[in-house]
Motif scaffolding. Structure first.
Motif, PDB file in Angstrom:
ATOM      1  N   ASP A 103      26.833  49.113 -30.907  1.00  0.00           N
ATOM      2  CA  ASP A 103      26.332  48.718 -32.228  1.00  0.00           C
ATOM      3  C   ASP A 103      24.995  49.378 -32.516  1.00  0.00           C
ATOM      4  N   VAL A 104      24.516  49.179 -33.720  1.00  0.00           N
ATOM      5  CA  VAL A 104      23.281  49.819 -34.172  1.00  0.00           C
ATOM      6  C   VAL A 104      22.079  49.342 -33.358  1.00  0.00           C
ATOM      7  N   THR A 105      22.101  48.082 -32.915  1.00  0.00           N
ATOM      8  CA  THR A 105      20.981  47.558 -32.139  1.00  0.00           C
ATOM      9  C   THR A 105      20.794  48.347 -30.851  1.00  0.00           C
ATOM     10  N   LEU A 106      21.901  48.627 -30.164  1.00  0.00           N
ATOM     11  CA  LEU A 106      21.845  49.415 -28.931  1.00  0.00           C
ATOM     12  C   LEU A 106      21.315  50.813 -29.212  1.00  0.00           C
ATOM     13  N   TRP A 107      21.882  51.470 -30.210  1.00  0.00           N
ATOM     14  CA  TRP A 107      21.469  52.830 -30.544  1.00  0.00           C
ATOM     15  C   TRP A 107      19.995  52.887 -30.937  1.00  0.00           C
ATOM     16  N   THR A 108      19.560  51.914 -31.705  1.00  0.00           N
ATOM     17  CA  THR A 108      18.169  51.892 -32.153  1.00  0.00           C
ATOM     18  C   THR A 108      17.210  51.804 -30.974  1.00  0.00           C
ATOM     19  N   GLU A 109      17.526  50.954 -30.008  1.00  0.00           N
ATOM     20  CA  GLU A 109      16.649  50.782 -28.850  1.00  0.00           C
ATOM     21  C   GLU A 109      16.650  52.024 -27.959  1.00  0.00           C
ATOM     22  N   VAL A 110      17.818  52.603 -27.722  1.00  0.00           N
ATOM     23  CA  VAL A 110      17.894  53.801 -26.888  1.00  0.00           C
ATOM     24  C   VAL A 110      17.121  54.957 -27.526  1.00  0.00           C
ATOM     25  N   LEU A 111      17.305  55.141 -28.832  1.00  0.00           N
ATOM     26  CA  LEU A 111      16.587  56.215 -29.521  1.00  0.00           C
ATOM     27  C   LEU A 111      15.090  55.930 -29.585  1.00  0.00           C
ATOM     28  N   ARG A 112      14.719  54.669 -29.717  1.00  0.00           N
ATOM     29  CA  ARG A 112      13.294  54.314 -29.772  1.00  0.00           C
ATOM     30  C   ARG A 112      12.572  54.722 -28.487  1.00  0.00           C
ATOM     31  N   VAL A 113      13.166  54.401 -27.366  1.00  0.00           N
ATOM     32  CA  VAL A 113      12.517  54.703 -26.087  1.00  0.00           C
ATOM     33  C   VAL A 113      12.703  56.165 -25.699  1.00  0.00           C
ATOM     34  N   ASN A 114      13.945  56.655 -25.755  1.00  0.00           N
ATOM     35  CA  ASN A 114      14.259  57.970 -25.201  1.00  0.00           C
ATOM     36  C   ASN A 114      13.860  59.148 -26.075  1.00  0.00           C
ATOM     37  N   LEU A 115      13.830  58.963 -27.388  1.00  0.00           N
ATOM     38  CA  LEU A 115      13.526  60.081 -28.286  1.00  0.00           C
ATOM     39  C   LEU A 115      12.212  59.874 -29.045  1.00  0.00           C
ATOM     40  N   ILE A 116      12.023  58.691 -29.610  1.00  0.00           N
ATOM     41  CA  ILE A 116      10.757  58.443 -30.297  1.00  0.00           C
ATOM     42  C   ILE A 116       9.605  58.423 -29.296  1.00  0.00           C
ATOM     43  N   LEU A 146      23.198  68.014 -22.903  1.00  0.00           N
ATOM     44  CA  LEU A 146      23.708  69.380 -23.069  1.00  0.00           C
ATOM     45  C   LEU A 146      25.103  69.394 -23.679  1.00  0.00           C
ATOM     46  N   ARG A 147      25.949  68.473 -23.198  1.00  0.00           N
ATOM     47  CA  ARG A 147      27.310  68.348 -23.720  1.00  0.00           C
ATOM     48  C   ARG A 147      27.875  67.015 -23.248  1.00  0.00           C
ATOM     49  N   SER A 148      29.022  66.631 -23.756  1.00  0.00           N
ATOM     50  CA  SER A 148      29.581  65.327 -23.406  1.00  0.00           C
ATOM     51  C   SER A 148      30.084  65.308 -21.964  1.00  0.00           C
ATOM     52  N   GLY A 149      30.253  64.096 -21.451  1.00  0.00           N
ATOM     53  CA  GLY A 149      30.844  63.942 -20.137  1.00  0.00           C
ATOM     54  C   GLY A 149      29.891  63.515 -19.047  1.00  0.00           C
ATOM     55  N   ALA A 150      28.614  63.301 -19.388  1.00  0.00           N
ATOM     56  CA  ALA A 150      27.655  62.944 -18.339  1.00  0.00           C
ATOM     57  C   ALA A 150      26.837  61.698 -18.671  1.00  0.00           C
ATOM     58  N   GLY A 151      27.226  60.959 -19.701  1.00  0.00           N
ATOM     59  CA  GLY A 151      26.481  59.753 -20.058  1.00  0.00           C
ATOM     60  C   GLY A 151      27.104  59.064 -21.249  1.00  0.00           C
ATOM     61  N   GLY A 152      26.620  57.848 -21.536  1.00  0.00           N
ATOM     62  CA  GLY A 152      27.101  57.121 -22.692  1.00  0.00           C
ATOM     63  C   GLY A 152      26.708  57.814 -23.982  1.00  0.00           C
ATOM     64  N   PRO A 153      27.372  57.497 -25.096  1.00  0.00           N
ATOM     65  CA  PRO A 153      27.113  58.177 -26.366  1.00  0.00           C
ATOM     66  C   PRO A 153      25.672  58.074 -26.853  1.00  0.00           C
ATOM     67  N   ALA A 154      25.097  56.887 -26.838  1.00  0.00           N
ATOM     68  CA  ALA A 154      23.724  56.721 -27.335  1.00  0.00           C
ATOM     69  C   ALA A 154      22.739  57.472 -26.450  1.00  0.00           C
ATOM     70  N   TYR A 155      22.898  57.344 -25.153  1.00  0.00           N
ATOM     71  CA  TYR A 155      22.022  58.031 -24.205  1.00  0.00           C
ATOM     72  C   TYR A 155      22.132  59.544 -24.367  1.00  0.00           C
ATOM     73  N   SER A 156      23.358  60.038 -24.444  1.00  0.00           N
ATOM     74  CA  SER A 156      23.584  61.476 -24.564  1.00  0.00           C
ATOM     75  C   SER A 156      22.960  62.028 -25.843  1.00  0.00           C
ATOM     76  N   ALA A 157      23.150  61.320 -26.940  1.00  0.00           N
ATOM     77  CA  ALA A 157      22.576  61.762 -28.214  1.00  0.00           C
ATOM     78  C   ALA A 157      21.058  61.770 -28.154  1.00  0.00           C
ATOM     79  N   SER A 158      20.475  60.752 -27.531  1.00  0.00           N
ATOM     80  CA  SER A 158      19.010  60.685 -27.447  1.00  0.00           C
ATOM     81  C   SER A 158      18.464  61.844 -26.631  1.00  0.00           C
TER      82      SER A 158
END
Length: 266
Positions: A103-116, A146-158
């Motif tokens: 959900d958006v809550t998960l994505w928001t938190e992952v992007l907040r820490v890992n990318l922001i 780098l590409r898919s296959g090594a982590g969850g979607p939110a983590y990989s995108a971040s």
């Protein structure tokens, strides 16, 4: 004299794993380190550094909150006279929830820490480094970026975002003598991955850990830390805007068992 004698250094995510190992390596080569983490485990990191004769300060903070990052940079400047190196290493995994189950809550938190978080590090550290005539910023990305296959979607995108962020930042800092690079670790035994390692040992299948990469093993935090030290040093004076992969060769293929849409993996 170590490579970092008298240098002012910040390491986030220093409470365990890669951050703890790197903070210790920096201090072991003469660096004056501010070790930062959200947990009080950072105190143990600093205790180990000071027991070994190094100089370090522990700070509990959130790498994804701007005021915390501002205060961290200000502390480095007040305690050590400026800032030379910032290793933006703090991150979270966000679990392995699938794209359509998250959900958006998960994505928001992952992007907040890992990318922001890395964005804030660059935003507030770079101007202080310019005042010193230059510096080095290193961000922890991942082979999952780098590409898919090594982590969850939110983590990989971040982590893909982190790779682009360092490229963009290197360009934005043209002429400043501030270098920005990323490290893309593969499977490393850290606090983030500890449950998987413990489970494998419990089941007696430890030899399967890391079997998908050509070295047939997982990495240890110090193997990432040594690359961070190189990128922070004058030895890497012509390395800028790059994503260094340290994964035992995993990303040369990224083998993965694919799951069909709408079907649950066995």
């Amino acid at each position: 004299m170590g490579r970092f004698q008298g240098k002012s250094i910040i390491v986030t995510g220093a409470g365990s794993g890669i951050g703890r190992a790197t903070a210790s390596l920096f201090a072991g080569e003469g660096g004056q380190v501010i070790a930062a983490d959200k947990t009080d485990a950072v105190n143990a990191t600093v205790a180990a550094i000071t027991d070994a004769g190094g100089r370090a300060i522990a700070v509990q903070m959130d790498a994804g909150i701007e005021r915390d990052v501002e205060d961290l940079v200000a502390l480095a400047c007040s305690e050590f006279g400026g800032l030379d190196i910032f290793y933006a290493n703090a991150g979270i995994s966000g679990g392995i929830t699938g794209l359509f189950e998250s959900d958006v809550t998960l994505w928001t938190e992952v992007l907040r820490v890992n990318l922001i978080g890395p964005f804030l590090a660059i935003k507030h550290a770079a101007p202080k480094m310019v005042d010193r005539g230059g510096g080095s910023i290193i961000c922890t990305a991942s082979v999952a970026g780098l590409r898919s296959g090594a982590g969850g979607p939110a983590y990989s995108a971040s982590k893909a975002g982190v790779i682009n962020l360092v490229q963009t930042s290197a360009q934005q800092l043209s002429g400043s003598n501030v270098r920005v690079n990323a490290i893309c670790p593969g499977l490393i035994e850290t606090g983030m991955t500890q449950r998987a390692f413990d489970y494998a040992r419990e089941k007696g299948v430890e030899e399967k850990i890391g079997r998908l990469n050509p070295l047939r093993r997982a990495g240890v935090p110090e193997e990432i830390g040594r690359v961070a030290l190189f990128l922070a040093s004058d030895e890497a004076s012509y390395v800028n805007g790059q994503a260094w992969v340290v994964d035992g060769g995993l990303s040369s293929s990224h083998p993965v068992t694919r799951q069909e849409f709408g079907k649950t993996a066995a």
